[in-house]
Design an enzyme around this catalytic site. Structure first.
Site, PDB file in Angstrom:
ATOM      1  CB  SER A   6      -2.372   7.299  -3.808  1.00 54.93           C
ATOM      2  OG  SER A   6      -1.958   7.066  -5.133  1.00 54.93           O
ATOM      3  CE  LYS A  24      -0.795  10.817  -6.201  1.00 55.11           C
ATOM      4  NZ  LYS A  24      -0.810   9.335  -6.159  1.00 55.11           N
ATOM      5  CB  SER A  46      -5.020  10.004  -6.814  1.00 57.88           C
ATOM      6  OG  SER A  46      -4.016   9.246  -6.168  1.00 57.88           O
TER       7      SER A  46
END
Length: 448
Positions: free
Chosen positions: A100, A103, A281
């Site tokens: 993640s 991102k 997230s």
């Protein structure tokens, strides 16, 4: 901030006569006041504190980076923001699974492409047949059916329905089409696990959905949020019920080119959408925002165009874009690759003040021991607690993969950006704790 305009009263006098009476005396000119110099609200990061040395940082964290608990493959970069000096590098220019932390690229790209104040619109227009209305998806992942606590300030279908009813007057809608043509191509990415949707990690990526495709407005960090099998259809049927249109009269379709607008609701500003996406997230939000990067560049809203556009934005910002290979915008895909160098250079650039819109990223980064996906981090072992409230970072977790990239301030007041990307850990809990230990050590060390 300095006001951009001045409102003048052309008829001064008593309150009850401001708009009707002529002045009885000549007004006395006010003394000239020098223009105030506004205090900058986005200040570029400067040196501050005591500069660290690469030898000092290496002595402090190298034994921790080599810990078996962290994993079999570890990639690390540490950069001093003030001096732009690389203080530590281990496989730093080699792409590895980012999870993640992907991102961060998505957030920077959409803020650069759309700006912090941009809003996503969900509209309703009159259809081509009598009694027909068309709900047009604008790619807003936070769209809600009604007020809830999942996405504060979200655009709402109940308010949109009220607008449509008012616009139609005595005419009752009999048929509802929903238009999802803003996005196209596959609804899932290459490299996603077959259980990602069923386990609630992400939804199918469509231009119309409520609560990021969730059945109920809840969020859990590690999945468990049931998703609609067809988010757009579910949203349209919820809206149809508000209008009194039967579910059998809801169909997917295309809005007429010149359909009269009957209502519109808008998402919170882009900066709030990126804040949510980073702090919690949210994978679906990341994928939708990634498509907006492509659309802003005149491309269709597909997975391939989104990832190409995100990498293109990194290149345009002067960052080493060739050190990223993306298959999605959220980091769920195991096919993704990003180098620690790219992540640290992106964070340093965002902190530099050269592109003020990118500075908005830092407001959404979770804070250790305090917010988002970092609420329960830096707790055990006890030495890690020094990082609480000091480390602000985006984490990433996949099976066997633990990553973290963000900013921290050392005990001597020096601002560092870092990226730690590990894989091959046999235990997720001990692996994350080992990763936290590296960042916590940088917080406490003098590293001279």
């Amino acid at each position: 901030m300095v006001a951009a305009g001045v409102v003048g009263l052309v008829r001064p006098g008593p309150v009850d006569g401001w708009l009707s009476a002529e002045p009885t005396t000549s007004p006395t000119p006010a003394p000239a006041t020098p223009e105030a110099s506004p205090t900058p609200v986005l200040v570029a990061a400067t040196g501050g504190g005591t500069a660290l040395t690469s030898d000092g940082v290496t002595r402090a964290i190298d034994p921790l980076v080599k810990s078996a608990a962290l994993g079999t493959k570890v990639h690390v970069a540490v950069l001093d923001v003030g001096s732009d000096e690389v203080l530590y590098a281990r496989n730093a220019d080699t792409m590895t699974t980012p999870a993640s932390t992907t991102k961060l690229l998505t957030a920077a790209a959409i803020l650069d492409a759309r700006g912090p104040s941009y809003r996503l619109s969900t509209r309703v227009v009159a259809g081509s047949a009598p009694g027909e209305v068309v709900l047009i998806g604008g790619g807003d992942p936070t769209l809600a059916t009604a007020k809830n606590t999942l996405f504060p300030g979200a655009a709402r279908l109940d308010l949109l329905a009220a607008q449509v009813k008012k616009a139609l007057g005595t005419t009752k809608p009999t048929r509802l089409l929903y238009d999802t043509s803003l996005f196209s191509g596959p609804e899932t990415a290459r490299g996603w696990d077959s259980s990602d949707i069923s386990f609630g990690q992400v939804s199918r990526i469509q231009a119309l959905m409520v609560n990021a495709g969730r059945v109920k407005p809840i969020h859990n960090e590690f999945g468990g949020d049931p998703r609609s099998s067809n988010p757009a259809d579910a949203a349209a049927k919820a809206f149809a019920k508000m209008l009194g249109v039967p579910a059998a009269a809801v169909k997917k379709g295309k809005a007429p080119a010149a359909g009269q607008q009957l209502g519109i609701v808008q998402s919170p500003p882009m900066v709030q959408l990126t804040d949510w996406m980073l702090e919690q997230s949210d994978n679906t939000a990341a994928e939708v925002l990634g498509r907006q990067v492509a659309i802003a560049g005149g491309k269709a809203g597909t997975f391939d165009n989104a990832t190409d556009a995100i990498i293109g934005r990194m290149r345009d910002l002067g960052l080493p874009a060739d050190e990223a290979n993306l298959y999605d915008a959220s980091g769920l895909s195991r096919n993704n690759g990003i180098s620690p160098t790219l992540l640290t250079q992106l964070l340093a650039f965002a902190a530099s003040g050269q592109k003020p819109a990118l500075s908005s990223m830092f407001g959404g980064l979770p804070v250790a021991g305090w917010s988002g996906t970092m609420t329960k981090r830096f707790v055990k072992p006890a030495p890690n607690q020094v990082g609480q409230g000091v480390v602000r970072a985006k984490t990433g977790t996949l099976s066997g993969v633990n990553t973290m990239a963000g900013v921290l301030t050392t005990a001597d007041g020096r601002l560092l950006v870092f990226a730690i990307m590990a894989s091959g850990s046999a235990n997720a809990v001990t692996g994350r704790a080992a990763l936290d230990r590296v960042a916590a050590r940088m917080v406490s060390c003098g590293c001279l």
